[in-house]
Enzyme design. Structure first.
Site, PDB file in Angstrom:
ATOM      1  N   CYS A   1       0.620  -1.454  -0.046  1.00 38.18           N
ATOM      2  CA  CYS A   1       0.013   0.055  -0.269  1.00 38.18           C
ATOM      3  C   CYS A   1       0.992   1.237  -0.046  1.00 38.18           C
ATOM      4  O   CYS A   1       0.378   2.381  -0.259  1.00 38.18           O
ATOM      5  CB  CYS A   1      -0.916   0.004   1.158  1.00 38.18           C
ATOM      6  SG  CYS A   1      -2.370  -1.382   1.042  1.00 38.18           S
ATOM      7  N   ASN A   2       2.065   1.232   0.050  1.00 43.52           N
ATOM      8  CA  ASN A   2       2.873   2.568   0.193  1.00 43.52           C
ATOM      9  C   ASN A   2       3.409   2.778  -1.142  1.00 43.52           C
ATOM     10  O   ASN A   2       3.927   3.711  -1.604  1.00 43.52           O
ATOM     11  CB  ASN A   2       4.146   2.366   1.050  1.00 43.52           C
ATOM     12  CG  ASN A   2       4.994   0.901   0.754  1.00 43.52           C
ATOM     13  OD1 ASN A   2       4.398   0.040   0.829  1.00 43.52           O
ATOM     14  ND2 ASN A   2       6.365   1.350   0.350  1.00 43.52           N
TER      15      ASN A   2
END
EC number: 2.3.1.74
Length: 396
Positions: free
Chosen positions: A170-171
């Protein structure tokens, strides 16, 4: 356990003045599957399609998770027809990797193409001017990869410089902006097409009485793709910059690598998320902000605009409370979470698109809600925090 942030890569660029050589976002495009699900009725569909309606307590727990998620709907490639044709996708722990791969290697680049075409249309330049392609997904693995498939779907030059980023988490949306900035600034005249495309079929499966994290995954993730075109020195009258990528860094929180894990198994991509993740991120965000904005003399976090990855409602609430943010600061992040769910790597790019569109609609002075400076935050396995300082441009 220590929660001091350690800088891993990319020291902050101590440039307080705008430089012509800084990378600019020149266009943004987003896309979602046509199919979508209503979060309020999804528990009924999910337990029915996975033949799990007898698990009454588990179903009610899932309903509570969905109700607390603040997600209203999600777009999904998954349909009832697809699942009936592939019942092995519906049973927890059943070998289904081949089935998932066969679907994902087609759907991921197709969704990416839809987003890329929108970005290219907004950019307004010939597709032959794209010099670099960066493709990112947490959905599936293949060689040649989704980057190669996209070059064919778009008709890119065979000489385009490709980079495929699988399993980033998700980063990754913020990390891809960092990577695009480096590529654009070190290749004069280059135009970098970044595509993040995610399909949650990789984590879809029936419920498990032993693995409750699985229910969170079934509630949280949605499908979507986003694309940006990045370059330096925009051509006057031919290219219109939207945001400037000023500086970028990546940090990790020590001793937290087991707190958020996604692992590829025979049953697909498994998901584990500790309940401590929101508080750990909340405790470490301000240190990242201080390091990022100290060179520019900024310490009022309400004076900047926010592109915060909505990994979940608890993260948004925690950061807002910890930093004393005004409610409107995370409005765009909350809106994207509500309408799409967690889109993994594509999420922050959807939020960036939302911010610039609403800024224009509301007749703000800049693409950043009328403000000059902004921040993009991505959170992922590691625990990893990617931070990008961005600058808006005036709206004519």
């Amino acid at each position: 356990m220590s929660t001091t942030v350690t800088v891993l890569t990319d020291t902050w660029s101590h440039r307080a003045k705008r430089l012509e050589g800084d990378a600019k976002i020149l266009a943004i495009g987003t896309a979602t599957p046509a199919n979508w699900v209503d979060q309020t009725t999804y528990p009924d569909f999910y337990f029915r399609i996975t033949n799990s309606e007898h698990l009454l307590e588990h179903k009610e727990k899932f309903r509570r998770i969905c109700n607390k998620s603040k997600i209203m709907k999600r777009h999904l490639v998954i349909t009832e027809e697809l699942l009936k044709k592939n019942p092995n996708l519906c049973t927890y722990n059943e070998a289904s990797l081949n089935t998932r791969q066969d679907i994902l290697v087609s759907e991921v680049p197709k969704l990416g193409k839809d987003a890329a075409m929108k970005a290219i249309k907004e950019w307004g330049r010939p597709i032959s001017e794209i010099t670099h392609l960066v493709f990112c997904t947490t959905s599936g693995v293949d060689m040649p990869g989704a980057d190669f498939q996209l070059t064919k779907l778009l008709g890119l030059n065979s000489s385009v410089k490709r980079l495929m980023m699988y399993q980033q988490g998700c980063n990754a949306g913020a990390a891809m902006l960092r990577l695009a900035k480096d590529l654009a600034e070190n290749n004069k005249g280059g135009r970098v097409l970044v595509v993040c495309s995610e399909v949650m079929l990789s984590v879809f499966r029936g419920p498990s009485l032993q693995q409750e994290d699985n229910l969170l995954a079934q509630c949280l993730f949605g499908d979507g793709a986003a694309a940006v075109i990045v370059g330096t020195e925009p051509r006057p009258g031919l290219e219109t910059p939207l945001f400037e990528l000023v500086s970028a860094a990546q940090t990790t929180i020590p001793d937290t690598d087991s707190y958020l894990k996604l692992q590829l198994r025979e049953m697909g991509l498994t998901f584990h998320c500790s309940k401590a993740v929101p508080s750990l991120i909340t405790q470490n965000v301000e240190d990242c902000l201080v390091k990022a904005f100290e060179p520019f003399g900024i310490s009022d976090w309400n004076s900047i605009f926010w592109i915060l990855h909505p990994g979940g409602n608890a993260i948004l609430d925690g950061v807002e409370e910890k930093l004393g943010l005004e409610p409107e600061k995370l409005r765009a992040s909350r809106d994207v979470l509500s309408q799409y769910g967690n889109l993994t790597s594509a999420c922050v790019l959807f939020i960036l698109d939302e911010v610039r569109k609403k800024s224009k609609k509301d007749e703000q002075m800049t693409t950043g809600e009328g403000l000059e400076w902004g921040v993009v935050f991505g959170f992922g396995p590691g625990l990893t925090i990617d931070t990008v300082v961005i600058r808006s441009v005036p709206i004519n």
